[in-house]
Design an enzyme around this catalytic site. Structure first.
Site, PDB file in Angstrom:
ATOM      1  N   CYS A  49      -1.825   9.242   2.442  1.00 17.44           N
ATOM      2  CA  CYS A  49      -1.200   8.453   1.084  1.00 17.44           C
ATOM      3  C   CYS A  49      -2.221   8.852   0.096  1.00 17.44           C
ATOM      4  CB  CYS A  49      -0.930   7.000   1.333  1.00 17.44           C
ATOM      5  SG  CYS A  49      -2.518   6.147   1.911  1.00 17.44           S
TER       6      CYS A  49
ATOM      7  N   GLU B  54       0.915  -1.075  -0.046  1.00 16.16           N
ATOM      8  CA  GLU B  54       0.015  -0.033  -0.014  1.00 16.16           C
ATOM      9  C   GLU B  54       0.984   1.225  -0.013  1.00 16.16           C
ATOM     10  OE1 GLU B  54      -3.131  -0.048  -0.775  1.00 16.16           O
ATOM     11  OE2 GLU B  54      -3.219  -2.479  -0.014  1.00 16.16           O
TER      12      GLU B  54
END
Length: 472
Positions: free
Chosen positions: A252, A218
Site C-alpha cells: 500500500c 488503512e
C-alpha cells in the site's frame, strides 16, 4: 449474495462469547497483557517456518527472506517495543484543573474499548493480522480477525498458531468470501480496523456507521516519489527501488509514480535497469523476486499496462527476459509518456508498474501531487534541506520518507496511518494503544465543594466577581 443464516449466527455468537469474556474481565492487568504478548511472540518464533512456507505457497512464489523481513520480523519487533513501553502507556495521566475547577484532581485513565474487529488483506497477511492484534492486546482488548480468502495456506498456518496461543474468547479467527467480510464489518464491534483498498474501505465505514463503530482505515492511493534536481539518479534509484520491488510492488505504500526533472527520463530508466539487474537479474527463476498473488491480479496489472501502451505510453521492462505468465512474475515496467487518460495514472497500481512524469519546476511537481487525492506515503529524493522543507510544508500525505522508501512503516515509535482517501486513524506504538483505548477523564473532588459557588440563584456578588475574572 445472501449470507447464510448459520454463518451470520456464528459471527454473532463469536462476538457475544468475546463480549461476555470482556465483561467478566474488563480491565486486564499489566501482567496479563504481558503474558499474552510474550506467548504470541513465542508462537511467531515457533511457527515462522510454517508461516513463510504458507506465504510462498499462496503466492506461487514468495521470497522467504522477504517474508521474514516484512511479515515476521516487524511483528516480533512490535511486541518487543510494546512490552518495553506498556507499563508507561497504561499509567493514568495527570492533567491540570485550572483555577476554575480548583481544588480538584483531573486524570485520564486508558481503558480497553472491548472487542476489536480486524479485517486482514492478502498482501502481508501475517504482519497485517498480527500487527493490529498486538496493539489490541496491549490495550487490553479481545479481538476477532477476518482473514483474506486469497491466502488459504497462510490462514491455515495463522489459525494453527493462534489456537496454540489464545482461547477463542480472547482471539477468534474468521474465514470466508466477500459476503462474510461484509457481515463481519456490520458487527457491532467496539472498534474496527480495516486494511485494504479505498473502494472497499468506503463499504466498511458505511457498515460500521450503522453501529456507530469507530473505524481505523488503512487504505493506500498513489504514493509519489519526487526526485529533486540536486540528487544524482543512481542514488535516487538506489533509495526507492527496494520499496518498489518488495513483494513485486504489492504494498500500500509502494512508490506508485515518479516525478522527475525534465529531460532526465532516459537517465532514470538506465539507472533503474542497471540497479534492478544487480539486485535480481532474471526474475522468472529468481528466488529473491516475488510473484503476483493470483491470476486475477496478474491479469489486472497486464490490462493496466496494455491500456497505457494503447494510449501512447512507452514501456521499458527493467529486465529484458522473455516473460511467461506461468510464473506470474513481472519485472518492474518503467512507463514514460503517460497522461491522465491512462488507467495507470488513475488508480493505485499495486504491482510492478512504475510511471514516470517529468516536471519543469519543483513548484510544478508539488502542484501535481496536490491536485490529486492525498496519498498514504510521499517520497522525497533530495539532500537539499530547503527542498525537503518546501515539499514537507506544501504537501499532505499519511507519512513521508526522505531519501528512502517504505521503511517509515517499520518505525515502532511513530504512528502509521493515512489522510483523506488514503485512510483515517493511526496505529503502531503509543498512538495504536491510544486508538484502541478509551481515554476516560476523571475529575475527583475532596470534602471541599467549590462547585456550589455557581449554583442558583444566580446574580450574587461572588458570582459576578467570578464572571468578571474569567470572562476577560
Amino acid at each position: 449474495m445472501n449470507m447464510p443464516v448459520e454463518v451470520k449466527q456464528t459471527l454473532t455468537d463469536l462476538l457475544q462469547i468475546q463480549r461476555d469474556a470482556f465483561q467478566a474481565n474488563p480491565a486486564p492487568s499489566y501482567a496479563e497483557r504481558v503474558s499474552q504478548l510474550q506467548s504470541l511472540k513465542q508462537g511467531l518464533i515457533k511457527h515462522q517456518h510454517n508461516l513463510t512456507q504458507a506465504l510462498r505457497q499462496d503466492y506461487g512464489h514468495r521470497s522467504i527472506d522477504d517474508s521474514m523481513i516484512s511479515d515476521i520480523m516487524p511483528c516480533i519487533n512490535n511486541i518487543n517495543y510494546s512490552l518495553k513501553h506498556l507499563k508507561k502507556w497504561m499509567k493514568p495521566s495527570r492533567r491540570h484543573t485550572g483555577l476554575l475547577l480548583a481544588p480538584a484532581q483531573i486524570s485520564v485513565q486508558y481503558q480497553p474499548v472491548g472487542v476489536v474487529g480486524i479485517i486482514v488483506p492478502w498482501n502481508f497477511p501475517v504482519m497485517l493480522a498480527i500487527g493490529p492484534l498486538i496493539t489490541a492486546i496491549a490495550a487490553g482488548n479481545r479481538a476477532m480477525l477476518k482473514l483474506s480468502e486469497f491466502t488459504p495456506s497462510t490462514n491455515k498456518a495463522l489459525i494453527a498458531m493462534l489456537a496454540e496461543v489464545f482461547e477463542q474468547q480472547t482471539v477468534a479467527v474468521v474465514e470466508g468470501e466477500a459476503d462474510v467480510a461484509a457481515a463481519f464489518s456490520a458487527l457491532p464491534f467496539d472498534h474496527l480496523l480495516f486494511t485494504g483498498s479505498t473502494t472497499v474501505g468506503k463499504h466498511v465505514m458505511r457498515a460500521a456507521a450503522d453501529n456507530l463503530t469507530p473505524v481505523t482505515l488503512e487504505l493506500g492511493g498513489k504514493s509519489p516519489v519526487i526526485i529533486a534536481d540536486d540528487i544524482d539518479l543512481e542514488t535516487a534509484v538506489e533509495r526507492l527501488i527496494y520499496g518498489k520491488c518488495l513483494n513485486a510492488g504489492q504494498i500500500c505504500v509502494a512508490p506508485d509514480y515518479v516525478l522527475l526533472p525534465k529531460g532526465k527520463t532516459a537517465g532514470f530508466i538506465a539507472a533503474y535497469k542497471a540497479k534492478f539487474n544487480k539486485m535480481y537479474g532474471q526474475v522468472a527463476d529468481n528466488d529473491d523476486y516475488g510473484a503476483i498473488i493470483n491470476q486475477r491480479q496478474f491479469d489486472r496489472i497486464h490490462a493496466v499496462l496494455q491500456d497505457a501502451k494503447d494510449k501512447g505510453a512507452h514501456i521499458e521492462p527493467a529486465s529484458e527476459e522473455q516473460k511467461t505468465s506461468s510464473y506470474r512474475k513481472l519485472p518492474t515496467q518503467l512507463i514514460s509518456g503517460v497522461n491522465d487518460d491512462m488507467l495507470v495514472m488513475q488508480e493505485e497500481i499495486f504491482g510492478p508498474l512504475l510511471p514516470i512524469v517529468e516536471y519543469d519546476t519543483l513548484e510544478q511537481a508539488i502542484s501535481y501531487v496536490n491536485q490529486r487525492p492525498r496519498p498514504l506515503a510521499l517520497y522525497i529524493m533530495s539532500f537539499n534541506d530547503a527542498t525537503q522543507q518546501q515539499i514537507l510544508a506544501q504537501t499532505h500525505s499519511g507519512g513521508v520518507c526522505i531519501n528512502d522508501a517504505v521503511f517509515h512503516v517499520a518505525a515502532d515509535d511513530a504512528p502509521f496511518g493515512g489522510i483523506g482517501p488514503s485512510g483515517m486513524g493511526h496505529y503502531h506504538g503509543k498512538e495504536g494503544f491510544l486508538t484502541m483505548s478509551h481515554a476516560k477523564t476523571i475529575l475527583r473532588r475532596g470534602k471541599l465543594n467549590t462547585g456550589k459557588i455557581v449554583h442558583p440563584p444566580y446574580g450574587n456578588s461572588l458570582q459576578q466577581m467570578l464572571m468578571k475574572f474569567f470572562v476577560r
